[in-house]
Design a protein around this motif. Structure first.
Motif, PDB file in Angstrom:
ATOM      1  N   LYS A  89       0.842  -1.185   0.000  1.00 40.01           N
ATOM      2  CA  LYS A  89       0.000   0.000   0.000  1.00 40.01           C
ATOM      3  C   LYS A  89       0.882   1.242   0.000  1.00 40.01           C
ATOM      4  N   HIS A  90       0.607   2.147  -0.942  1.00 41.63           N
ATOM      5  CA  HIS A  90       1.367   3.399  -1.027  1.00 41.63           C
ATOM      6  C   HIS A  90       0.401   4.575  -0.998  1.00 41.63           C
TER       7      HIS A  90
ATOM      8  N   SER B  31      -1.154  13.452   1.650  1.00 41.01           N
ATOM      9  CA  SER B  31      -1.968  13.463   2.857  1.00 41.01           C
ATOM     10  C   SER B  31      -3.451  13.653   2.565  1.00 41.01           C
ATOM     11  N   LEU B  32      -3.808  13.772   1.286  1.00 47.57           N
ATOM     12  CA  LEU B  32      -5.203  13.985   0.923  1.00 47.57           C
ATOM     13  C   LEU B  32      -5.982  12.686   0.775  1.00 47.57           C
ATOM     14  N   GLY B  33      -5.285  11.548   0.817  1.00 51.11           N
ATOM     15  CA  GLY B  33      -5.968  10.267   0.727  1.00 51.11           C
ATOM     16  C   GLY B  33      -5.786   9.544  -0.583  1.00 51.11           C
ATOM     17  N   ARG B  34      -4.900  10.038  -1.460  1.00 53.26           N
ATOM     18  CA  ARG B  34      -4.642   9.351  -2.730  1.00 53.26           C
ATOM     19  C   ARG B  34      -3.734   8.156  -2.458  1.00 53.26           C
ATOM     20  N   GLU B  35      -4.207   6.946  -2.804  1.00 53.08           N
ATOM     21  CA  GLU B  35      -3.445   5.753  -2.449  1.00 53.08           C
ATOM     22  C   GLU B  35      -3.644   4.641  -3.474  1.00 53.08           C
ATOM     23  N   LEU B  36      -2.692   3.721  -3.482  1.00 50.35           N
ATOM     24  CA  LEU B  36      -2.704   2.557  -4.367  1.00 50.35           C
ATOM     25  C   LEU B  36      -2.404   1.320  -3.530  1.00 50.35           C
ATOM     26  N   THR B  37      -3.224   0.287  -3.673  1.00 53.02           N
ATOM     27  CA  THR B  37      -2.974  -0.993  -3.011  1.00 53.02           C
ATOM     28  C   THR B  37      -2.906  -2.094  -4.057  1.00 53.02           C
ATOM     29  N   VAL B  38      -1.991  -3.026  -3.850  1.00 54.96           N
ATOM     30  CA  VAL B  38      -1.782  -4.154  -4.758  1.00 54.96           C
ATOM     31  C   VAL B  38      -1.776  -5.433  -3.935  1.00 54.96           C
ATOM     32  N   ASP B  39      -2.481  -6.456  -4.405  1.00 57.39           N
ATOM     33  CA  ASP B  39      -2.542  -7.749  -3.725  1.00 57.39           C
ATOM     34  C   ASP B  39      -2.211  -8.873  -4.687  1.00 57.39           C
ATOM     35  N   LEU B  40      -1.431  -9.820  -4.211  1.00 59.63           N
ATOM     36  CA  LEU B  40      -1.159 -11.062  -4.918  1.00 59.63           C
ATOM     37  C   LEU B  40      -1.568 -12.210  -4.008  1.00 59.63           C
ATOM     38  N   ASP B  41      -2.349 -13.147  -4.539  1.00 60.17           N
ATOM     39  CA  ASP B  41      -2.874 -14.232  -3.714  1.00 60.17           C
ATOM     40  C   ASP B  41      -2.622 -15.582  -4.353  1.00 60.17           C
ATOM     41  N   ASN B  42      -2.359 -16.541  -3.486  1.00 59.15           N
ATOM     42  CA  ASN B  42      -2.241 -17.929  -3.918  1.00 59.15           C
ATOM     43  C   ASN B  42      -2.900 -18.786  -2.856  1.00 59.15           C
ATOM     44  N   SER B  43      -3.881 -19.566  -3.265  1.00 55.90           N
ATOM     45  CA  SER B  43      -4.633 -20.384  -2.313  1.00 55.90           C
ATOM     46  C   SER B  43      -4.771 -21.799  -2.862  1.00 55.90           C
ATOM     47  N   ARG B  44      -4.694 -22.761  -1.942  1.00 58.65           N
ATOM     48  CA  ARG B  44      -4.811 -24.161  -2.352  1.00 58.65           C
ATOM     49  C   ARG B  44      -5.633 -24.916  -1.308  1.00 58.65           C
TER      50      ARG B  44
ATOM     51  N   LYS C  11      -4.684  -8.252  -8.006  1.00 54.99           N
ATOM     52  CA  LYS C  11      -5.595  -7.124  -8.114  1.00 54.99           C
ATOM     53  C   LYS C  11      -4.901  -5.851  -7.669  1.00 54.99           C
ATOM     54  N   ALA C  12      -5.415  -4.736  -8.186  1.00 59.20           N
ATOM     55  CA  ALA C  12      -4.914  -3.414  -7.818  1.00 59.20           C
ATOM     56  C   ALA C  12      -6.098  -2.477  -7.660  1.00 59.20           C
ATOM     57  N   ASP C  13      -6.032  -1.629  -6.631  1.00 57.25           N
ATOM     58  CA  ASP C  13      -7.090  -0.649  -6.362  1.00 57.25           C
ATOM     59  C   ASP C  13      -6.452   0.720  -6.152  1.00 57.25           C
ATOM     60  N   TYR C  14      -7.002   1.719  -6.851  1.00 55.80           N
ATOM     61  CA  TYR C  14      -6.497   3.083  -6.740  1.00 55.80           C
ATOM     62  C   TYR C  14      -7.614   3.993  -6.252  1.00 55.80           C
ATOM     63  N   VAL C  15      -7.303   4.846  -5.272  1.00 52.27           N
ATOM     64  CA  VAL C  15      -8.267   5.793  -4.716  1.00 52.27           C
ATOM     65  C   VAL C  15      -7.733   7.199  -4.932  1.00 52.27           C
ATOM     66  N   HIS C  16      -8.590   8.078  -5.486  1.00 48.90           N
ATOM     67  CA  HIS C  16      -8.165   9.446  -5.776  1.00 48.90           C
ATOM     68  C   HIS C  16      -9.229  10.438  -5.309  1.00 48.90           C
ATOM     69  N   PRO C  17      -8.935  11.221  -4.252  1.00 45.68           N
ATOM     70  CA  PRO C  17      -9.898  12.239  -3.804  1.00 45.68           C
ATOM     71  C   PRO C  17      -9.977  13.393  -4.804  1.00 45.68           C
ATOM     72  N   LEU C  18     -11.178  13.938  -4.946  1.00 45.82           N
ATOM     73  CA  LEU C  18     -11.405  15.089  -5.801  1.00 45.82           C
ATOM     74  C   LEU C  18     -11.862  16.271  -4.953  1.00 45.82           C
ATOM     75  N   ARG C  19     -11.947  17.421  -5.577  1.00 46.23           N
ATOM     76  CA  ARG C  19     -12.390  18.605  -4.851  1.00 46.23           C
ATOM     77  C   ARG C  19     -13.861  18.461  -4.445  1.00 46.23           C
ATOM     78  N   SER C  20     -14.272  19.273  -3.513  1.00 46.33           N
ATOM     79  CA  SER C  20     -15.657  19.312  -3.028  1.00 46.33           C
ATOM     80  C   SER C  20     -16.108  17.971  -2.466  1.00 46.33           C
ATOM     81  N   GLY C  21     -15.161  17.236  -1.857  1.00 48.09           N
ATOM     82  CA  GLY C  21     -15.538  15.981  -1.205  1.00 48.09           C
ATOM     83  C   GLY C  21     -15.726  14.813  -2.145  1.00 48.09           C
TER      84      GLY C  21
END
Length: 847
Positions: free
Chosen positions: A416-417, A421-434, A475-485
């Motif tokens: 997670k990066h 400080s405004l909340g813009r972040e990127l998370t990456v997950d790699l999974d292996n299940s058996r 999977k990858a998820d990106y969050v980007h805050p915009l103006r006015s909430g």
């Protein structure tokens, strides 16, 4: 040779992208470009920010403190420690360095309030924000440690067993007295809107089947039957909470037409040093039970290491009394099936992981959790056959010495990066299940006449249906805050699943065991799902709106090697969702939502093999099952963030449903697609506190199910109004004792062609804190009145069936927990992995 070719085809399908996959990847790329452009534009916008930091008494940063921006009232002055006349404007959470940022703040006079468990709430001196001011720096806020111990704070702020939130229901397992020493399945039985069918190993939520079950945000990748088996073998002592989400956003996988059940395992802390807890317990109903568990956490510098382990031993039983009738007139035959199933199981569950902060904005981690379960059952099935005059003609008994070994291991790597400080972040997950399932059935069938004499030789058979399911996901998820909430979310996911089920059914002859070609089958299944989504949200005054679109492309290949039968499917689906909230004031809030979801058939239901249940009943899979789709609408109202009322309508097509078909004396159980199901649900939750020592949490889920389909050449239009009622009560008693009384009732309901009768239970527990609240002793009794038993009837086409099913539901348990190490704790960071759906669909029966 066939197996080798299939393996090569599976590898080729994983590394070969279709045109649809490329389209989805292109969509994600275009979304990313637009987000970058939005970020560049947003950086040039003028905004007013309030920044500051939170420190402890020694000047060290306080991590993850809750920050509240308050509009200063007339009575607020100086550096007051209270803000009784202040109005909440905005909230935030401090980062790992104790720093916080509140943006888009209008002109006015404000204060900052900072609070955290273990510290006294502290409020800053008033400050003023003027128009066109770019930034306001608030002097550091110093938090003083609370004089109360953590144990005292926990008692004062204890969460209820059932916590009803606007977007989900939370079952706080670790706070429940009546849940101690039980299993995850027993906890779910007490949850509002949940119905557990122990006879057929199904879970329904608000009258609908098809729930996505996850553990720590990662799907179990098991079929409905195996999910029930997993929950039945998961001790509740290792669970923190269970979340019920009935209408997820586009960020979640589209699977689960009834919603999501997310099981949160216990976690450690983020406090420097070492801490943990140890639990031992014992129970007795008809048979004995025992459990033990250990949770450890260590944090030093940028490292956070955490683990837990739980052992569970239990002897239980189940019984069934079923009556089947077929034929008419003089040919009427009745079969009375009397089954008794004592079972012994030993279960080991574990979780281990580590997080490391590479910098103040970047954290990486790895985590593994799993289950090792071994069980043995001696199943005694007696079938009494009567003629039209009610005279006993024949008795067939089948003794099945059944064993089952299950190993499940899921590994997740996570990064997670946070860009700013405004909340813009990127998370990456790699999974292996058996998941490896190794069952074996050793069956001995005897044929007796009306007088008990043997009419034909004994039949000795064995069934070995091992299955292995492997899941890889990214999977990858990106969050980007915009103006006015406003806020944008975008992401993508690729999952690849392989299932190998090799059923070997054999009959003992004079020359040894020989395969039964009618019941032996090798089935391979491959599935690749590529997904991308975009989610946008914004707040306009009292209105907040969220809209999203998820695209999922599915490529599946089911190959019955033995039968030379291949089913190849390739399809693309779009899943829109929308949420609107109107907040009238602090006390009243309205919300509305819409979503479209899918449930794909589980791997076991697609496997056309035959599984013998008793001499007169067998199960067979259906390789031609299609996915079912649901359109869901919901309207809700919340009062003071406590009382919740919601009304929902759900329309499901191609409903995946289990059915029974009577074929002369033999009953075939299989799974089919029915045309449509309409579901209307009214849910009400109303917490009450009559006195300081007594709190109540009543809840009602009333739902109307209406099937509209044809099966076996006849019209199936069953309709029924049903309800699930729960009531949980907590009492604060003298001498440091607390007590809990929990009960539920499920009224009669309809599922497919079967009508279930009502059932309910009442459980009670008492708790005592010891040794300056470092230890807890709990005693509870489940199903005090011994009323928890299921039953039902089917009278459709040629099928006439009724049954009553009982199990060891009344159990007395005692558990002891000791907490050691630093008691001023904060929880570890939560993460969601890329494993969102596939584990929900692994097949197989259960002991």
């Amino acid at each position: 040779m066939n197996r080798q070719l299939s393996s090569n085809n599976r590898m080729a399908s994983f590394f070969t992208l279709t045109g649809v996959d490329l389209l989805l990847i292109g969509l994600i790329y275009l979304l990313s470009v637009s987000l970058i452009a939005s970020a560049t534009y947003a950086q040039h916008l003028s905004r007013t920010k309030v920044v500051g930091s939170v420190r402890d008494a020694t000047g060290k940063p306080v991590e993850f403190a809750t920050i509240l921006l308050l509009k200063a009232g007339a009575s607020t002055s100086g550096s007051s420690q209270s803000a009784s006349a202040a109005q909440l404007v905005k909230g935030a959470v401090a980062d790992v360095n104790g720093q916080y940022v509140l943006d888009n703040i209008g002109p006015g006079t404000y204060q900052i309030a900072a609070q955290l468990v273990g510290y006294q709430k502290t409020t800053s001196a008033p400050f003023t924000v003027v128009a066109d001011q770019s930034e306001v720096n608030v002097p550091p806020i110093a938090l003083q440690q609370s004089e109360q111990t953590l144990g005292e704070v926990t008692v004062a702020a204890k969460k209820p067993f059932i916590e009803q939130l606007p977007d989900k229901t939370v079952i706080n397992v670790e706070n429940s007295i009546v849940s101690a020493g039980g299993t995850a399945l027993e906890v779910l039985e007490k949850a509002p809107g949940v119905f557990v069918d122990n006879q057929n190993d199904r879970i329904t939520l608000k009258g609908r089947e098809g729930t996505l079950v996850m553990i720590d945000g990662k799907p179990t990748y098991l079929s409905a039957q195996e999910v029930v088996n997993l929950l039945r073998n998961t001790p509740s002592n290792g669970i923190e909470s269970i979340e019920l989400v009935t209408n997820p956003s586009a960020r979640y996988d589209a699977a689960g037409n009834a919603g999501i059940i997310n099981i949160r395992l216990k976690r450690g802390s983020r406090k420097d040093g070492t801490n943990g807890s140890a639990t031992v317990g014992a129970g007795y109903g008809r048979f004995s039970k025992a459990s033990a568990g250990l949770t450890l956490n260590h944090r030093a510098g940028g490292w956070n290491l955490f683990s837990n382990y739980n052992y569970d031993y239990r002897e239980t039983f189940g019984s069934v009394d079923a009556l089947r009738k077929f034929g008419t007139g003089d040919s009427l035959t009745t079969v009375n099936n009397l089954g008794y199933r004592p079972n012994t199981a030993q279960n080991h569950t574990f979780k281990i992981g580590a997080d490391y902060a590479l910098s103040k904005r970047t954290t990486v981690g790895i985590m593994a959790n799993g289950l090792i379960s071994n069980s043995q059952a001696m199943i005694d099935n007696k079938n009494l056959v009567y003629n039209a005059k009610g005279q006993l003609e024949q008795t067939l008994t089948m003794i099945n010495a059944s064993t089952r070994s299950t190993q499940r291991v899921a590994i997740n790597a996570n990064a997670k990066h946070t860009f700013d400080s405004l909340g813009r972040e990127l998370t990456v997950d790699l999974d292996n299940s058996r998941v490896n399932i190794q069952p074996q059935d050793n069956m001995q069938t005897r044929y007796l006449g009306a007088g008990g004499e043997q009419t034909q030789p004994e039949l000795i058979q064995r069934n070995l249906p091992p299955s292995t399911v492997t899941i890889r996901a990214a999977k990858a998820d990106y969050v980007h805050p915009l103006r006015s909430g406003g806020r944008l979310e975008a992401g993508g996911k690729v999952s690849y699943v392989t299932s190998d089920n090799d059923v070997r059914f054999e009959t003992l002859t004079a020359n040894g065991y020989i395969p039964d070609p009618q019941r032996t089958n090798h089935f391979l299944y491959d599935e690749t799902i590529t997904a991308g989504y975009l989610n946008a949200s914004r707040i306009w005054g009292k209105w907040s709106i969220q809209a999203g679109l998820r695209a999922e492309h599915t490529r599946s290949l089911g190959n019955s090697v033995t039968l030379s039968k291949v089913v190849d499917r390739n399809y693309l689906n779009l899943f829109p969702s929308a949420f609107v909230t109107y907040k009238i004031n602090e006390d009243h809030q309205w919300r509305a939502s819409y979503s479209r979801r899918i449930d794909r058939p589980n791997f076991q239901d697609l496997n056309p093999f035959v599984y013998v249940m008793d001499p007169y009943t067998y199960y067979q899979g259906n390789p031609f099952l299609r996915p079912q789709y649901t359109n869901a609408l919901q309207l809700g109202y919340t009062y003071k963030n406590e009382t919740n009322i919601s009304l929902s309508y759900n329309h499901t097509t191609d409903v995946i449903t289990g059915v029974n078909e009577q074929q002369e004396r033999i009953m075939r159980v299989t799974t089919v697609n029915l045309a449509a199901l309409d579901n209307i649900n009214l849910s009400v939750s109303l917490p009450l506190k009559p006195t300081k020592w007594w709190t109540l949490q009543p809840g009602v889920n009333a739902f109307w199910n209406a099937y509209n389909a044809e099966f076996a050449g006849q019209r199936l239009d069953y309709r029924q109004l049903s309800a699930n009622v729960t009531l949980n009560q907590n009492f604060i008693l003298p001498h440091g004792l607390t007590a809990e009384l929990s009960g539920f009732y499920n009224s009669p309901l309809v599922y497919g062609m079967m009508h279930f009768r009502g059932m309910g239970q009442l459980s009670v527990g008492v708790q005592k804190s010891l040794w300056n609240k470092t230890a807890t002793l709990r005693l509870n009794i489940s199903d005090v009145l011994h009323t928890l038993q299921s039953g039902g009837t089917t009278n459709f086409a040629t099928t006439n069936l009724s049954f009553v099913n009982q199990w060891e539901s009344r159990v007395a348990r005692v558990t002891f927990t000791y907490n050691f190490g630093n008691r001023n704790l904060k929880t570890t960071r939560q993460r969601r992995s890329g494993v969102e759906e596939e584990q929900n669909r692994i097949g197989g029966g259960s002991n």
